[in-house]
Design a protein around this motif. Structure first.
Motif, mmCIF file in Angstrom:
data_model
loop_
_atom_site.group_PDB
_atom_site.id
_atom_site.type_symbol
_atom_site.label_atom_id
_atom_site.label_comp_id
_atom_site.label_asym_id
_atom_site.label_seq_id
_atom_site.Cartn_x
_atom_site.Cartn_y
_atom_site.Cartn_z
ATOM 1 N N ARG A 46 -43.209 -126.337 65.345
ATOM 2 C CA ARG A 46 -43.403 -125.442 66.486
ATOM 3 C C ARG A 46 -42.267 -124.425 66.615
ATOM 4 N NH1 ARG A 46 -48.501 -126.871 67.351
ATOM 5 N NH2 ARG A 46 -48.503 -126.337 69.564
ATOM 6 N N ILE A 47 -41.136 -124.708 65.964
ATOM 7 C CA ILE A 47 -39.988 -123.805 65.961
ATOM 8 C C ILE A 47 -39.591 -123.547 64.513
ATOM 9 C CG2 ILE A 47 -37.568 -123.503 66.601
ATOM 10 C CD1 ILE A 47 -39.073 -123.531 69.088
ATOM 11 N N VAL A 48 -39.504 -122.275 64.125
ATOM 12 C CA VAL A 48 -39.109 -121.915 62.758
ATOM 13 C C VAL A 48 -37.828 -121.093 62.817
ATOM 14 C CG1 VAL A 48 -39.711 -120.563 60.721
ATOM 15 C CG2 VAL A 48 -41.454 -121.957 61.854
ATOM 16 N N PRO A 49 -36.730 -121.578 62.174
ATOM 17 C CA PRO A 49 -35.504 -120.774 62.144
ATOM 18 C C PRO A 49 -35.693 -119.511 61.306
ATOM 19 C CG PRO A 49 -35.264 -122.751 60.795
ATOM 20 C CD PRO A 49 -36.574 -122.878 61.499
ATOM 21 N N LEU A 50 -35.152 -118.400 61.792
ATOM 22 C CA LEU A 50 -35.184 -117.136 61.068
ATOM 23 C C LEU A 50 -33.772 -116.842 60.574
ATOM 24 C CD1 LEU A 50 -37.417 -115.011 63.488
ATOM 25 C CD2 LEU A 50 -38.118 -116.465 61.582
ATOM 26 N N VAL A 51 -33.622 -116.697 59.258
ATOM 27 C CA VAL A 51 -32.286 -116.580 58.666
ATOM 28 C C VAL A 51 -32.087 -115.210 58.028
ATOM 29 C CG1 VAL A 51 -32.193 -119.065 58.241
ATOM 30 C CG2 VAL A 51 -33.050 -117.542 56.440
ATOM 31 N N LYS A 106 -47.972 -118.059 59.692
ATOM 32 C CA LYS A 106 -48.643 -119.030 58.821
ATOM 33 C C LYS A 106 -47.824 -120.311 58.628
ATOM 34 C CE LYS A 106 -51.073 -115.474 56.141
ATOM 35 N NZ LYS A 106 -51.165 -114.810 54.809
ATOM 36 N N LYS A 107 -46.548 -120.260 58.944
ATOM 37 C CA LYS A 107 -45.679 -121.414 58.714
ATOM 38 C C LYS A 107 -45.746 -122.434 59.853
ATOM 39 C CE LYS A 107 -42.638 -118.786 55.752
ATOM 40 N NZ LYS A 107 -41.303 -118.695 55.153
ATOM 41 N N PHE A 108 -46.373 -122.053 60.961
ATOM 42 C CA PHE A 108 -46.506 -122.987 62.079
ATOM 43 C C PHE A 108 -47.662 -123.955 61.832
ATOM 44 C CE2 PHE A 108 -44.606 -119.257 64.256
ATOM 45 C CZ PHE A 108 -43.468 -119.881 64.743
ATOM 46 N N PRO A 146 -28.816 -118.765 60.433
ATOM 47 C CA PRO A 146 -29.876 -118.610 61.447
ATOM 48 C C PRO A 146 -29.444 -117.626 62.531
ATOM 49 C CG PRO A 146 -28.769 -120.726 61.697
ATOM 50 C CD PRO A 146 -28.202 -120.098 60.460
ATOM 51 N N VAL A 147 -30.249 -116.600 62.735
ATOM 52 C CA VAL A 147 -29.911 -115.581 63.734
ATOM 53 C C VAL A 147 -30.973 -115.481 64.827
ATOM 54 C CG1 VAL A 147 -28.538 -114.196 62.159
ATOM 55 C CG2 VAL A 147 -30.998 -113.787 62.323
ATOM 56 N N ASP A 148 -32.122 -116.099 64.578
ATOM 57 C CA ASP A 148 -33.207 -116.052 65.555
ATOM 58 C C ASP A 148 -34.150 -117.213 65.244
ATOM 59 O OD1 ASP A 148 -34.896 -115.261 67.603
ATOM 60 O OD2 ASP A 148 -34.911 -113.152 66.996
ATOM 61 N N TYR A 149 -35.221 -117.313 65.986
ATOM 62 C CA TYR A 149 -36.224 -118.328 65.697
ATOM 63 C C TYR A 149 -37.593 -117.821 66.135
ATOM 64 C CZ TYR A 149 -35.634 -119.475 70.660
ATOM 65 O OH TYR A 149 -35.556 -119.408 72.025
ATOM 66 N N GLY A 150 -38.600 -118.345 65.472
ATOM 67 C CA GLY A 150 -39.959 -118.070 65.883
ATOM 68 C C GLY A 150 -40.509 -119.289 66.593
ATOM 69 N N GLU A 151 -41.307 -119.065 67.624
ATOM 70 C CA GLU A 151 -41.825 -120.178 68.423
ATOM 71 C C GLU A 151 -43.330 -120.051 68.567
ATOM 72 O OE1 GLU A 151 -40.803 -122.391 72.658
ATOM 73 O OE2 GLU A 151 -39.999 -120.397 72.241
ATOM 74 N N TYR A 152 -44.022 -121.128 68.239
ATOM 75 C CA TYR A 152 -45.477 -121.139 68.405
ATOM 76 C C TYR A 152 -45.772 -121.241 69.887
ATOM 77 C CZ TYR A 152 -50.366 -122.494 67.810
ATOM 78 O OH TYR A 152 -51.729 -122.548 67.868
ATOM 79 N N ASN A 153 -46.344 -120.193 70.452
ATOM 80 C CA ASN A 153 -46.450 -120.142 71.912
ATOM 81 C C ASN A 153 -47.870 -119.992 72.428
ATOM 82 O OD1 ASN A 153 -47.018 -117.539 71.260
ATOM 83 N ND2 ASN A 153 -45.275 -116.636 72.352
#
Length: 472
Positions: free
Chosen positions: A90-95, A83-85, A101-108
């Motif tokens: 297009r890129i959301v840092p995952l903390v 929902k944050k995209f 930040p250890v990962d990221y989400g990508e709208y693909n």
């Protein structure tokens, strides 16, 4: 940690963040403090706006980064993260719980893997701006000589003559050698049309010959059979980064008194018996188009060890105008000049050419591993005697009756792949110039070029291999 490539210190300059974004290929950098905690997010669009507004490359990024950025916890459910995209995010840092930040989400939904993409993470921008601010933006300036000298020296050749593109480089070479009406020039069947078109520009007759089965390059035996009393030159093309059999081709050229012009558009750094492509021809021609190993956007170069030919090409390149007497034209020449702006980019590219070739090799090796268990895929040979190929576009062969299905499946899944060149002998425009070219026709119908960019990783390559296997 997947986010590692996107991390940049809050002490970094705008330029350093720009380099980080260029290298990670995600269009985004995560700005962290000395403790590794996320403090901001910067996109390539943010960088462009800062530069347009006049901020310098050495300005600290912490003063301009987005502090109201979107992020998510690694504990959040995928649906909540989705929902944050939006159009802008297009890129959301995952903390984690420490805000690291250890990962990221990508709208693909519309992820697209490009076939080729220039890597401009060195001094390209710095030199380009230097040339721009100097006002020497046309065909005169310090970067032209630096580029010509630097690239030709890297190839192991004395002289370089930069041109507006690779096609004009080929034509300039033929013109300097006096090739014209009544002459014949031997070319391979599988090559970009520029090779044969340059011959036709001169009024000479091209003679199209077949390929070697294993290398896909011009077949020396076919060349020998095609020589007539009218033959004046041959143009071996180092196709898809694979060097031709320069030993036998040089022997044929010497035996019959022919000019040998190397077409190295796709093979910057390839080698035959330890010598680089471009160091065998009396003149050798390169392209610096946007998808080449070294790029200037558009551009080309002729290199030679022959000083007389060097001077003649410089004269012809610039309208045939005398160097001693301005606007006095000694011969009918051409406007085949490169600009100082293009050369500025090329100069920076040459500084990093070995690094560029290294990551290309790494990408190809990842493909080789990914396809190692797929018998229906045959990769371009990299073990041929005396040849050291480079990875221009990673190339594979599949069954003729499945090639187009593979291409369609890749395209449907956002992967930009392309078929091999259509043989010249199969085009009505050139058909009458061709000898028997059975090998080239078969190879062409089997061949696929796969994405070969600096942002490719094992995950992307593994996905491409899966898609190819599915289609087969």
């Amino acid at each position: 940690m997947r986010a590692e490539k996107l991390l940049c210190s809050h002490r970094a300059t705008i330029k350093e963040v720009m380099v980080c974004i260029e290298k990670n290929g995600k269009g985004t950098a995560f700005i962290v403090d000395d403790g590794g905690r996320l403090k901001g997010v910067v996109t390539d669009g943010d960088i462009r706006r800062l530069l347009i507004e006049g901020y310098g490359l050495n300005e600290p990024i912490r003063d301009y980064m987005k502090k109201d950025f979107v992020y998510a916890s690694i504990r959040e459910k995928a649906e909540e993260i989705r929902k944050k995209f939006n159009y802008a995010v297009r890129i959301v840092p995952l903390v984690n719980e420490k805000m690291e930040p250890v990962d990221y989400g990508e709208y693909n939904e519309n992820i697209h893997i490009s076939l080729a993409q220039p890597q401009l993470s060195g001094n390209e921008y710095k030199y380009l701006m230097d040339a721009f601010l100097s006002t020497w933006i046309s065909s005169t300036g310090k970067y032209l000589s630096r580029f010509e000298e630097g690239f030709s020296a890297w190839c192991g050749v004395r002289y370089g003559v930069a041109t507006s593109n690779g096609t004009t480089a080929l034509h300039l070479a033929l013109a300097a050698l006096g090739i014209g009406a009544g002459d014949e020039v031997i070319v391979p069947d599988m090559t970009f049309a520029a090779t044969i078109n340059a011959v036709l520009y001169t009024g000479a007759k091209p003679v199209i010959v077949d390929l070697e089965e294993e290398s896909w390059c011009m077949d020396p035996e076919a060349v020998e059979k095609a020589v007539t009393e009218r033959t004046k030159a041959l143009i071996p093309v180092h196709i898809y980064g694979q060097p031709c059999d320069m030993g036998r081709l040089c022997e044929t050229a010497k035996k019959h008194g022919l000019y040998l012009i190397e077409d190295c558009a796709e093979a910057h750094g390839a080698m035959w018996k330890g010598k680089k492509a471009g160091s065998y021809g009396i003149i050798s021609c390169f392209s610096f188009f946007g998808n080449k190993v070294v790029t200037t956007g558009e551009g080309g170069m002729c290199i030679t060890d022959d000083k007389e030919l060097y001077e003649k090409m410089r004269l012809l390149r610039d309208h045939g105008m005398s160097k001693e007497k301005k606007y006095y034209h000694e011969v009918v020449g051409f406007n085949y000049r490169m600009t100082n702006l293009q050369a500025a980019i090329g100069t920076a590219q040459v500084e990093r050419i070995d690094e560029i070739l290294q990551w290309r090799t790494e990408v190809e090796n990842m493909y080789r591993k990914a396809f190692s268990g797929t018998e229906k895929v045959r990769m371009q040979r990299d073990d041929l005697k005396d040849r050291k190929k480079i990875a221009w576009l990673v190339s594979i062969l599949v069954a003729e009756d499945r090639r187009d299905t593979v291409l369609a499946h890749l395209k449907a899944n956002g992967v930009d792949a392309r078929a091999f060149f259509i043989p010249l002998s199969e085009m009505e425009l050139y058909r009458d110039y061709a000898k028997d070219c059975r090998v080239s026709k078969r190879i062409s119908r089997m061949g696929i070029n796969l994405p070969t960019t600096w942002e490719m990783d094992r995950e992307k390559i593994g996905r491409i291999a899966e898609l190819v296997a599915e289609a087969l």
